[in-house]
Design a protein around this motif. Structure first.
Motif, short mmCIF file in Angstrom:
data_model
loop_
_atom_site.label_atom_id
_atom_site.label_comp_id
_atom_site.label_asym_id
_atom_site.label_seq_id
_atom_site.Cartn_x
_atom_site.Cartn_y
_atom_site.Cartn_z
N PHE A 85 -10.86 -17.31 52.14
CA PHE A 85 -11.72 -16.36 52.86
C PHE A 85 -13.18 -16.56 52.46
O PHE A 85 -13.80 -15.69 51.85
CB PHE A 85 -11.23 -14.92 52.63
CG PHE A 85 -9.92 -14.64 53.31
CD1 PHE A 85 -9.89 -14.32 54.66
CD2 PHE A 85 -8.72 -14.75 52.62
CE1 PHE A 85 -8.69 -14.10 55.32
CE2 PHE A 85 -7.51 -14.53 53.27
CZ PHE A 85 -7.50 -14.21 54.62
N ARG A 104 -6.18 -9.34 55.77
CA ARG A 104 -6.57 -10.46 54.89
C ARG A 104 -5.34 -11.30 54.48
O ARG A 104 -5.16 -11.67 53.33
CB ARG A 104 -7.28 -9.94 53.63
CG ARG A 104 -8.12 -11.00 52.91
CD ARG A 104 -8.86 -10.34 51.78
NE ARG A 104 -9.72 -11.25 51.05
CZ ARG A 104 -9.34 -11.95 50.00
NH1 ARG A 104 -8.13 -11.87 49.54
NH2 ARG A 104 -10.21 -12.75 49.39
N TRP A 106 -13.74 -10.11 55.76
CA TRP A 106 -13.08 -10.72 54.61
C TRP A 106 -13.78 -11.95 54.06
O TRP A 106 -13.42 -12.45 52.99
CB TRP A 106 -11.64 -11.11 54.99
CG TRP A 106 -10.78 -9.97 55.40
CD1 TRP A 106 -10.04 -9.87 56.55
CD2 TRP A 106 -10.53 -8.74 54.68
NE1 TRP A 106 -9.37 -8.67 56.58
CE2 TRP A 106 -9.65 -7.97 55.46
CE3 TRP A 106 -10.99 -8.22 53.45
CZ2 TRP A 106 -9.21 -6.71 55.05
CZ3 TRP A 106 -10.55 -6.97 53.05
CH2 TRP A 106 -9.68 -6.23 53.83
#
Ligand SMILES: [Zn+2]
Length: 251
Positions: A4, A176, A202
């Motif tokens: 991420f 996420r 994220w």
């Protein structure tokens, strides 16, 4: 597994391009043999959305045609503020489209007709704000009832229409968490149509953080933003409470 981070997102875009995927939106995804729709749900932060669009602009100067779904009714941001309008403008400058992200829990909706009316009303508000017609909607945490209805709106594409799931391979980073390995899916190139949902919230610059630290950073940044907004509206805030008092809580 994909991280991420903005860097990892950039790698994903490059891989898509290398595998021959052309970036398209909800209206023209059938215009080439191998296409991808990039969808972003802007649930919390327009600033983060701007950042992701900047990554897209850098990797795809020809345009990634991503759609940024913006909430009109939310406690997290106010689309009418100057800074929000600047963010939306920047996203568009970076080649992004603006769609409506609709949160049905903001209203007491009893039937399909009412739902259509609220979506229409919010689309008008957003269209006025951006100066062009908003022609696609996505749902923020849709109810089971909505998902089963396959509802269609007049003059606005519903990104939850079956076609975007049945005729395309859909992958998402909701909560996420990639339920399927998006990098492998792109690498394999077995799906001619991809529909990829990411949440700009994220992603971050530099190293990937764990979920706890990512959430903490967002919450503490929001309290600093609150401080800065208060400072613009309250004489001698610093004399009453120092910014450093808030800042030192940050990791
Ligand atoms: Zn959402």
């Amino acid at each position: 597994m994909m991280q991420f981070t903005y860097e990892s997102y950039a790698v994903m875009l490059r891989n898509l391009r290398d595998k021959g995927y052309q970036f398209r939106n909800y209206g023209n995804w059938q215009e080439a043999d191998r296409t991808v729709i990039l969808r972003h749900d802007v649930d919390n932060s327009l600033q983060k959305a701007v950042h992701l669009s900047t990554v897209e602009k850098t990797i795809c100067p020809e345009g990634a045609h991503a759609t940024y779904f913006v909430l009109v009714s939310t406690n997290f941001y106010n689309i009418h503020s100057k800074s929000s309008r600047e963010c939306i403008h920047k996203i568009m400058q970076n080649g992004g489209n603006i769609g409506l992200h609709f949160d049905e829990t903001q209203y007491a909706i009893s039937d399909e007709q009412e739902m259509k009316q609220y979506v229409h009303d919010e689309a008008v508000i957003l269209s006025d704000l951006i100066g062009q017609k908003v022609d696609v909607v996505s749902m923020h945490r849709p109810s089971e009832k909505f998902l089963c209805s396959n509802i269609s709106f007049s003059g606005i594409i519903n990104s939850y229409e079956e076609t975007y799931f049945q005729k395309m391979k859909y992958v998402s980073d909701s909560r996420r968490h990639w339920r399927e390995n998006v990098e492998e899916i792109i690498e394999s190139a077995i799906y001619p149509r991809l529909h990829i949902l990411t949440h700009p919230f994220w992603y971050r610059e530099g190293q990937e953080w764990n979920l706890h630290d990512t959430l903490q950073e967002a919450i503490l940044t929001a309290s600093l933003d609150y401080y800065d907004n208060l400072n613009e509206n309250f004489r001698d805030l610093e004399g009453e409470i120092a910014r450093s008092e808030i800042e030192r809580r940050k990791v």
